[in-house]
Design a protein around this motif. Sequence first.
Motif, short mmCIF file in Angstrom:
data_model
loop_
_atom_site.label_atom_id
_atom_site.label_comp_id
_atom_site.label_asym_id
_atom_site.label_seq_id
_atom_site.Cartn_x
_atom_site.Cartn_y
_atom_site.Cartn_z
N ASP A 1 53.00 41.90 27.65
CA ASP A 1 52.81 43.34 27.51
C ASP A 1 52.63 43.95 28.91
O ASP A 1 52.61 43.24 29.91
CB ASP A 1 51.64 43.68 26.58
CG ASP A 1 50.28 43.26 27.11
OD1 ASP A 1 50.10 43.12 28.34
OD2 ASP A 1 49.36 43.08 26.29
N HIS A 2 52.50 45.27 28.97
CA HIS A 2 52.45 45.96 30.26
C HIS A 2 51.25 45.54 31.11
O HIS A 2 51.36 45.45 32.33
CB HIS A 2 52.49 47.48 30.06
CG HIS A 2 51.39 48.02 29.21
ND1 HIS A 2 51.32 47.80 27.85
CD2 HIS A 2 50.31 48.75 29.52
CE1 HIS A 2 50.25 48.38 27.37
NE2 HIS A 2 49.61 48.97 28.37
N ARG A 3 50.14 45.22 30.49
CA ARG A 3 48.97 44.76 31.24
C ARG A 3 49.20 43.36 31.82
O ARG A 3 48.85 43.07 32.96
CB ARG A 3 47.73 44.76 30.35
CG ARG A 3 47.23 46.14 30.01
CD ARG A 3 45.99 46.08 29.12
NE ARG A 3 45.71 47.36 28.53
CZ ARG A 3 46.18 47.79 27.36
NH1 ARG A 3 46.93 47.01 26.62
NH2 ARG A 3 45.88 48.99 26.92
N GLN A 4 49.81 42.50 31.03
CA GLN A 4 50.11 41.14 31.50
C GLN A 4 51.16 41.16 32.61
O GLN A 4 51.07 40.37 33.56
CB GLN A 4 50.59 40.28 30.33
CG GLN A 4 49.52 40.01 29.30
CD GLN A 4 50.08 39.40 28.03
OE1 GLN A 4 51.16 39.79 27.56
NE2 GLN A 4 49.36 38.44 27.46
N ILE A 5 52.12 42.06 32.50
CA ILE A 5 53.13 42.18 33.55
C ILE A 5 52.47 42.64 34.85
O ILE A 5 52.76 42.10 35.92
CB ILE A 5 54.26 43.15 33.12
CG1 ILE A 5 55.04 42.58 31.94
CG2 ILE A 5 55.19 43.44 34.30
CD1 ILE A 5 56.02 43.54 31.31
N ALA A 6 51.58 43.62 34.76
CA ALA A 6 50.87 44.10 35.96
C ALA A 6 50.07 42.98 36.60
O ALA A 6 50.09 42.82 37.83
CB ALA A 6 49.97 45.28 35.60
N ALA A 7 49.39 42.18 35.79
CA ALA A 7 48.60 41.06 36.31
C ALA A 7 49.51 40.02 36.96
O ALA A 7 49.19 39.48 38.03
CB ALA A 7 47.78 40.43 35.19
N TYR A 8 50.65 39.74 36.34
CA TYR A 8 51.61 38.78 36.90
C TYR A 8 52.13 39.26 38.25
O TYR A 8 52.20 38.48 39.21
CB TYR A 8 52.77 38.56 35.92
CG TYR A 8 53.87 37.71 36.48
CD1 TYR A 8 53.77 36.32 36.47
CD2 TYR A 8 55.00 38.29 37.06
CE1 TYR A 8 54.78 35.53 37.01
CE2 TYR A 8 56.00 37.51 37.60
CZ TYR A 8 55.89 36.13 37.57
OH TYR A 8 56.88 35.36 38.11
N LEU A 9 52.53 40.53 38.34
CA LEU A 9 53.06 41.06 39.59
C LEU A 9 52.03 41.00 40.71
O LEU A 9 52.36 40.70 41.86
CB LEU A 9 53.56 42.50 39.40
CG LEU A 9 54.76 42.67 38.47
CD1 LEU A 9 55.03 44.15 38.22
CD2 LEU A 9 55.98 41.97 39.02
N LEU A 10 50.78 41.28 40.38
CA LEU A 10 49.72 41.21 41.38
C LEU A 10 49.50 39.77 41.84
O LEU A 10 49.41 39.50 43.04
CB LEU A 10 48.43 41.80 40.81
CG LEU A 10 47.24 41.86 41.78
CD1 LEU A 10 47.58 42.67 43.03
CD2 LEU A 10 46.03 42.43 41.08
N ASP A 11 49.45 38.87 40.90
CA ASP A 11 49.21 37.47 41.23
C ASP A 11 50.38 36.83 41.98
O ASP A 11 50.20 36.15 42.99
CB ASP A 11 48.90 36.68 39.96
CG ASP A 11 48.55 35.24 40.24
OD1 ASP A 11 47.63 35.00 41.06
OD2 ASP A 11 49.19 34.34 39.66
N GLU A 12 51.58 37.06 41.49
CA GLU A 12 52.77 36.40 42.04
C GLU A 12 53.25 37.01 43.36
O GLU A 12 53.65 36.30 44.27
CB GLU A 12 53.91 36.44 41.01
CG GLU A 12 55.16 35.72 41.43
CD GLU A 12 55.01 34.21 41.48
OE1 GLU A 12 55.83 33.57 42.16
OE2 GLU A 12 54.08 33.66 40.86
N TYR A 13 53.23 38.35 43.44
CA TYR A 13 53.82 39.03 44.59
C TYR A 13 52.83 39.88 45.39
O TYR A 13 53.21 40.43 46.41
CB TYR A 13 54.98 39.93 44.14
CG TYR A 13 56.02 39.22 43.34
CD1 TYR A 13 56.83 38.24 43.91
CD2 TYR A 13 56.21 39.52 42.00
CE1 TYR A 13 57.80 37.58 43.17
CE2 TYR A 13 57.17 38.86 41.24
CZ TYR A 13 57.96 37.90 41.83
OH TYR A 13 58.92 37.25 41.09
#
Length: 131
Positions: free
Chosen positions: A71-83
């Motif tokens: 979901d949009h919250r998980q995507i935001a967390a992934y982008l912060l963590d990964e990039y």
Amino acid sequence: YRIPDLAFNGTVLEAVTSRLDFDRLDPTHREQLLSFYNSFLKCTCKDNPFCGCPEKAFAREIIELRENGLDHRQIAAYLLDEYGIDVYPADLLSFLEETVHELEALRDIARLQQKNILLEHTEEHIALIER
């Protein structure tokens, strides 16, 4: 190093591709920038990184993450963590909603032009994003 806030700002793209001393960064930032470079800045365009490919690759990444069930919250967390890219979840939600509207327009044109394969693909993408 102070890294500007906008990930696809010309200053960031120039720093990442030419003059940034990766060895002086802490390990977390180094890994995030290397992931950013490998995911978004590896194209063979003459104008790289100012060719538009990084932004397209980033949009594709968001759509693929959503289609894979995040979901949009998980995507935001992934982008912060990964990039190391901090994106507001509401902005991602708006982007995904706009993407669905564009796909719906494309679907309607495909239907009018009797492009059945394109019609099927757009319907599939819409369903995956909206779920």
